[in-house]
Design a protein around this motif. Sequence first.
Motif, PDB file in Angstrom:
ATOM      1  N   TRP A 118      -3.657   6.708   6.687  1.00 27.65           N
ATOM      2  CA  TRP A 118      -2.248   6.857   7.051  1.00 27.65           C
ATOM      3  C   TRP A 118      -1.362   5.899   6.246  1.00 27.65           C
ATOM      4  O   TRP A 118      -0.143   6.036   6.204  1.00 27.65           O
ATOM      5  CB  TRP A 118      -2.017   6.647   8.541  1.00 27.65           C
ATOM      6  CG  TRP A 118      -2.503   5.341   9.130  1.00 27.65           C
ATOM      7  CD1 TRP A 118      -3.663   5.126   9.807  1.00 27.65           C
ATOM      8  CD2 TRP A 118      -1.811   4.083   9.118  1.00 27.65           C
ATOM      9  NE1 TRP A 118      -3.752   3.814  10.200  1.00 27.65           N
ATOM     10  CE2 TRP A 118      -2.630   3.151   9.788  1.00 27.65           C
ATOM     11  CE3 TRP A 118      -0.592   3.646   8.594  1.00 27.65           C
ATOM     12  CZ2 TRP A 118      -2.273   1.807   9.949  1.00 27.65           C
ATOM     13  CZ3 TRP A 118      -0.233   2.315   8.744  1.00 27.65           C
ATOM     14  CH2 TRP A 118      -1.066   1.415   9.419  1.00 27.65           C
ATOM     15  N   ARG A 119      -1.993   4.907   5.613  1.00 32.84           N
ATOM     16  CA  ARG A 119      -1.279   3.935   4.778  1.00 32.84           C
ATOM     17  C   ARG A 119      -1.989   3.850   3.437  1.00 32.84           C
ATOM     18  O   ARG A 119      -3.210   3.741   3.383  1.00 32.84           O
ATOM     19  CB  ARG A 119      -1.272   2.569   5.472  1.00 32.84           C
ATOM     20  CG  ARG A 119      -0.687   1.464   4.628  1.00 32.84           C
ATOM     21  CD  ARG A 119      -0.419   0.212   5.433  1.00 32.84           C
ATOM     22  NE  ARG A 119      -1.604  -0.387   6.039  1.00 32.84           N
ATOM     23  CZ  ARG A 119      -1.579  -1.500   6.771  1.00 32.84           C
ATOM     24  NH1 ARG A 119      -0.435  -2.104   7.003  1.00 32.84           N
ATOM     25  NH2 ARG A 119      -2.694  -1.988   7.293  1.00 32.84           N
ATOM     26  N   ASP A 120      -1.240   3.923   2.355  1.00 33.13           N
ATOM     27  CA  ASP A 120      -1.841   3.861   1.024  1.00 33.13           C
ATOM     28  C   ASP A 120      -2.581   2.538   0.861  1.00 33.13           C
ATOM     29  O   ASP A 120      -2.011   1.464   1.114  1.00 33.13           O
ATOM     30  CB  ASP A 120      -0.753   3.988  -0.044  1.00 33.13           C
ATOM     31  CG  ASP A 120      -1.335   4.165  -1.432  1.00 33.13           C
ATOM     32  OD1 ASP A 120      -1.824   3.163  -1.997  1.00 33.13           O
ATOM     33  OD2 ASP A 120      -1.306   5.296  -1.962  1.00 33.13           O
ATOM     34  N   ASP A 121      -3.852   2.629   0.436  1.00 33.74           N
ATOM     35  CA  ASP A 121      -4.671   1.420   0.403  1.00 33.74           C
ATOM     36  C   ASP A 121      -4.396   0.541  -0.813  1.00 33.74           C
ATOM     37  O   ASP A 121      -5.037  -0.500  -0.978  1.00 33.74           O
ATOM     38  CB  ASP A 121      -6.165   1.769   0.486  1.00 33.74           C
ATOM     39  CG  ASP A 121      -6.663   2.541  -0.711  1.00 33.74           C
ATOM     40  OD1 ASP A 121      -5.825   3.100  -1.432  1.00 33.74           O
ATOM     41  OD2 ASP A 121      -7.888   2.582  -0.919  1.00 33.74           O
ATOM     42  N   ARG A 122      -3.444   0.934  -1.651  1.00 30.78           N
ATOM     43  CA  ARG A 122      -3.054   0.085  -2.778  1.00 30.78           C
ATOM     44  C   ARG A 122      -1.619  -0.416  -2.640  1.00 30.78           C
ATOM     45  O   ARG A 122      -1.345  -1.595  -2.834  1.00 30.78           O
ATOM     46  CB  ARG A 122      -3.194   0.861  -4.087  1.00 30.78           C
ATOM     47  CG  ARG A 122      -4.627   1.094  -4.529  1.00 30.78           C
ATOM     48  CD  ARG A 122      -4.652   1.885  -5.824  1.00 30.78           C
ATOM     49  NE  ARG A 122      -5.956   1.847  -6.468  1.00 30.78           N
ATOM     50  CZ  ARG A 122      -6.248   2.455  -7.603  1.00 30.78           C
ATOM     51  NH1 ARG A 122      -5.320   3.145  -8.235  1.00 30.78           N
ATOM     52  NH2 ARG A 122      -7.455   2.382  -8.122  1.00 30.78           N
ATOM     53  N   THR A 123      -0.707   0.505  -2.292  1.00 33.77           N
ATOM     54  CA  THR A 123       0.719   0.162  -2.311  1.00 33.77           C
ATOM     55  C   THR A 123       1.263  -0.232  -0.945  1.00 33.77           C
ATOM     56  O   THR A 123       2.383  -0.754  -0.863  1.00 33.77           O
ATOM     57  CB  THR A 123       1.539   1.356  -2.815  1.00 33.77           C
ATOM     58  OG1 THR A 123       1.464   2.416  -1.839  1.00 33.77           O
ATOM     59  CG2 THR A 123       1.010   1.866  -4.142  1.00 33.77           C
ATOM     60  N   ALA A 124       0.515   0.052   0.139  1.00 30.64           N
ATOM     61  CA  ALA A 124       0.950  -0.193   1.524  1.00 30.64           C
ATOM     62  C   ALA A 124       1.992   0.809   1.992  1.00 30.64           C
ATOM     63  O   ALA A 124       2.531   0.688   3.095  1.00 30.64           O
ATOM     64  CB  ALA A 124       1.472  -1.622   1.725  1.00 30.64           C
ATOM     65  N   GLU A 125       2.298   1.821   1.181  1.00 27.65           N
ATOM     66  CA  GLU A 125       3.254   2.854   1.595  1.00 27.65           C
ATOM     67  C   GLU A 125       2.734   3.575   2.838  1.00 27.65           C
ATOM     68  O   GLU A 125       1.577   3.973   2.893  1.00 27.65           O
ATOM     69  CB  GLU A 125       3.453   3.872   0.471  1.00 27.65           C
ATOM     70  CG  GLU A 125       4.389   5.016   0.834  1.00 27.65           C
ATOM     71  CD  GLU A 125       4.398   6.125  -0.195  1.00 27.65           C
ATOM     72  OE1 GLU A 125       5.093   7.129   0.048  1.00 27.65           O
ATOM     73  OE2 GLU A 125       3.704   5.995  -1.226  1.00 27.65           O
ATOM     74  N   ILE A 126       3.595   3.722   3.831  1.00 27.78           N
ATOM     75  CA  ILE A 126       3.225   4.436   5.048  1.00 27.78           C
ATOM     76  C   ILE A 126       3.293   5.930   4.744  1.00 27.78           C
ATOM     77  O   ILE A 126       4.371   6.482   4.477  1.00 27.78           O
ATOM     78  CB  ILE A 126       4.161   4.076   6.218  1.00 27.78           C
ATOM     79  CG1 ILE A 126       4.148   2.566   6.462  1.00 27.78           C
ATOM     80  CG2 ILE A 126       3.738   4.836   7.477  1.00 27.78           C
ATOM     81  CD1 ILE A 126       2.793   1.989   6.836  1.00 27.78           C
TER      82      ILE A 126
END
Length: 302
Positions: A118-126
């Motif tokens: 649910w959250r990008d594991d590189r950028t932290a984008e939700i």
Amino acid sequence: MDRPTPLDRIRVGSAPDSWGVWFPDDPRQVPWERFLDEVRQAGYEWIELGPYGYLPTDPARLTEEVAARGLKVSAGTVFTSLHRGPAGWEETWAHVSQVAALTRAVGAGHLVVIPSFWRDDRTAEILEPPELTTEQWAHLTKGMERLGHEVREAYGLELVVHPHADTHIDTEAHVGRFLDSTDSALVNLCLDTGHYAYCGGDSVRLIETYGERIGYLHLKQVDPDVLAEVVADGVPFGPAVQRGVMCEPPTGVPELGPVLEAAQKLGVELFAIVEQDMYPCEPDAPLPVATRTRRFLRSCGA
């Protein structure tokens, strides 16, 4: 000094993840030949396939390369987004069937399923809300049951779902809800001790509570001090790994000895595959860690 009780129902292995491999192709990862050479050198007999395309995808060649090193394959891995509903089934099945066919061809018996992030594991984008709606939970559970049925019918593989940080199956509450909502005849759990601890869960309690649903194990540990910082700072999983949140056993939590003993008491044969999250890492870093980890697990009786 007392010898540990032999854990004769636990089959220990390792995975490309323990060599810093997260992607099919990445210049920062060790070549697949080196992984195969070193995993055997470290003392393991069983491996997982890792991301599809990292190891050779031609069944004959992969079988030859694995056998030449005295190795055997326990499972393949797929990623799914079944909570989005049946509209995405065809795309999911295309990916799953590709991996499942190779997994079966090399003699493995399990398919590990990781839910989408649910959250990008590189950028932290939700990417999506961290909590599913009631309708999405129904899509997820029914979709996993359907997948378990189809994978068994088509490929003879057992489906084991992997709770994972930053996915919708992560915490004790979410894992319990998932297990209570699915049929054990169709889908069971790949308990990853590190991810479960990362999300606040107790692996021994889970094994003792849902023992009949534990179909597979991934072994790793969390550094509690780094985890506290990660949680406080809202760090996504990828950068958390780079901070060292997943640490070399036996320096972290949970204690793996009690986990393995609880698994042994289930009275069934279980794979326990080491996954030392290390992406990215220097190419010479994995082998010493993997060797020490195998020595430690032997000291636990495994």
